[in-house]
Design a protein around this motif. Structure first.
Motif, PDB file in Angstrom:
ATOM      1  N   GLU A  44      35.236  54.841  45.275  1.00  0.00           N
ATOM      2  CA  GLU A  44      34.642  53.588  44.855  1.00  0.00           C
ATOM      3  C   GLU A  44      35.552  52.446  45.275  1.00  0.00           C
ATOM      4  O   GLU A  44      36.767  52.555  45.198  1.00  0.00           O
ATOM      5  N   LEU A  45      34.936  51.365  45.683  1.00  0.00           N
ATOM      6  CA  LEU A  45      35.702  50.184  46.047  1.00  0.00           C
ATOM      7  C   LEU A  45      36.053  49.380  44.803  1.00  0.00           C
ATOM      8  O   LEU A  45      35.243  49.255  43.892  1.00  0.00           O
ATOM      9  N   LYS A  46      37.250  48.861  44.793  1.00  0.00           N
ATOM     10  CA  LYS A  46      37.654  47.924  43.755  1.00  0.00           C
ATOM     11  C   LYS A  46      37.402  46.523  44.299  1.00  0.00           C
ATOM     12  O   LYS A  46      37.322  46.322  45.498  1.00  0.00           O
ATOM     13  N   ILE A  47      37.287  45.573  43.402  1.00  0.00           N
ATOM     14  CA  ILE A  47      37.076  44.187  43.811  1.00  0.00           C
ATOM     15  C   ILE A  47      38.275  43.383  43.319  1.00  0.00           C
ATOM     16  O   ILE A  47      38.583  43.383  42.122  1.00  0.00           O
ATOM     17  N   SER A  48      38.948  42.717  44.248  1.00  0.00           N
ATOM     18  CA  SER A  48      40.100  41.906  43.865  1.00  0.00           C
ATOM     19  C   SER A  48      39.650  40.729  43.014  1.00  0.00           C
ATOM     20  O   SER A  48      38.466  40.365  42.994  1.00  0.00           O
ATOM     21  N   LYS A  49      40.587  40.139  42.313  1.00  0.00           N
ATOM     22  CA  LYS A  49      40.285  38.976  41.483  1.00  0.00           C
ATOM     23  C   LYS A  49      39.704  37.855  42.346  1.00  0.00           C
ATOM     24  O   LYS A  49      38.711  37.221  41.976  1.00  0.00           O
ATOM     25  N   HIS A  50      40.312  37.619  43.506  1.00  0.00           N
ATOM     26  CA  HIS A  50      39.845  36.587  44.431  1.00  0.00           C
ATOM     27  C   HIS A  50      38.397  36.850  44.855  1.00  0.00           C
ATOM     28  O   HIS A  50      37.550  35.953  44.830  1.00  0.00           O
ATOM     29  N   ALA A  51      38.107  38.094  45.260  1.00  0.00           N
ATOM     30  CA  ALA A  51      36.753  38.435  45.715  1.00  0.00           C
ATOM     31  C   ALA A  51      35.751  38.307  44.571  1.00  0.00           C
ATOM     32  O   ALA A  51      34.630  37.832  44.778  1.00  0.00           O
ATOM     33  N   ILE A 104      38.623  42.292  49.515  1.00  0.00           N
ATOM     34  CA  ILE A 104      39.606  41.206  49.469  1.00  0.00           C
ATOM     35  C   ILE A 104      38.936  39.863  49.244  1.00  0.00           C
ATOM     36  O   ILE A 104      39.391  39.053  48.447  1.00  0.00           O
ATOM     37  N   THR A 105      37.841  39.608  49.970  1.00  0.00           N
ATOM     38  CA  THR A 105      37.128  38.344  49.807  1.00  0.00           C
ATOM     39  C   THR A 105      35.663  38.540  50.159  1.00  0.00           C
ATOM     40  O   THR A 105      35.292  39.534  50.790  1.00  0.00           O
TER      41      THR A 105
END
Length: 126
Positions: A44-51, A104-105
């Motif tokens: 599973e992909l994580k989502i950065s805070k920025h993204a 990342i974004t």
């Protein structure tokens, strides 16, 4: 007369092989199976805070089914040596760190038309 006895020695020394330790073989197999399970279960992909902020700001909605497709394609790309792909979807463009399995974004697809993307080494078009 003196009699001399000659004793023949084998050319190859004999080596005794210790019996196979089944507990050691089982632990090696167990480690390999755990490693494979860990590699496949965490797809599973994580989502950065920025993204996550960008997705919220731009009101980009991605369904769970679409996330699964994106995740599968990112992990497929990673297996082929891609470290940082650009993922082009119908409604969004994502930059992903395949190495870290993290988005990342994100930006809207229309916004992405006028952008120059650097530091990517692959593109996934969905």
């Amino acid at each position: 007369m003196n009699r001399i006895g000659i004793q023949h020695l084998p050319l190859q020394p004999t080596v005794q092989v210790p019996p196979t330790n089944t507990a050691s073989a089982k632990s090696k197999q167990s480690f390999i199976s755990h490693l494979q399970e860990a590699a496949t279960s965490n797809r599973e992909l994580k989502i950065s805070k920025h993204a996550n902020e960008r997705l919220t700001e731009r009101n980009i909605q991605i369904s769970e089914q679409e996330w699964r497709v994106v995740s599968d394609k990112v992990f497929e790309a990673r297996a082929k040596g891609v470290n940082q792909p650009l993922v082009l979807m119908e409604q969004a463009a994502l930059i992903v760190s395949a190495k870290n399995a993290t988005v990342i974004t994100a930006m809207e697809r229309t916004e992405a038309k006028n952008q120059l993307f650097t530091n990517i080494d692959g593109t996934i078009v969905l």
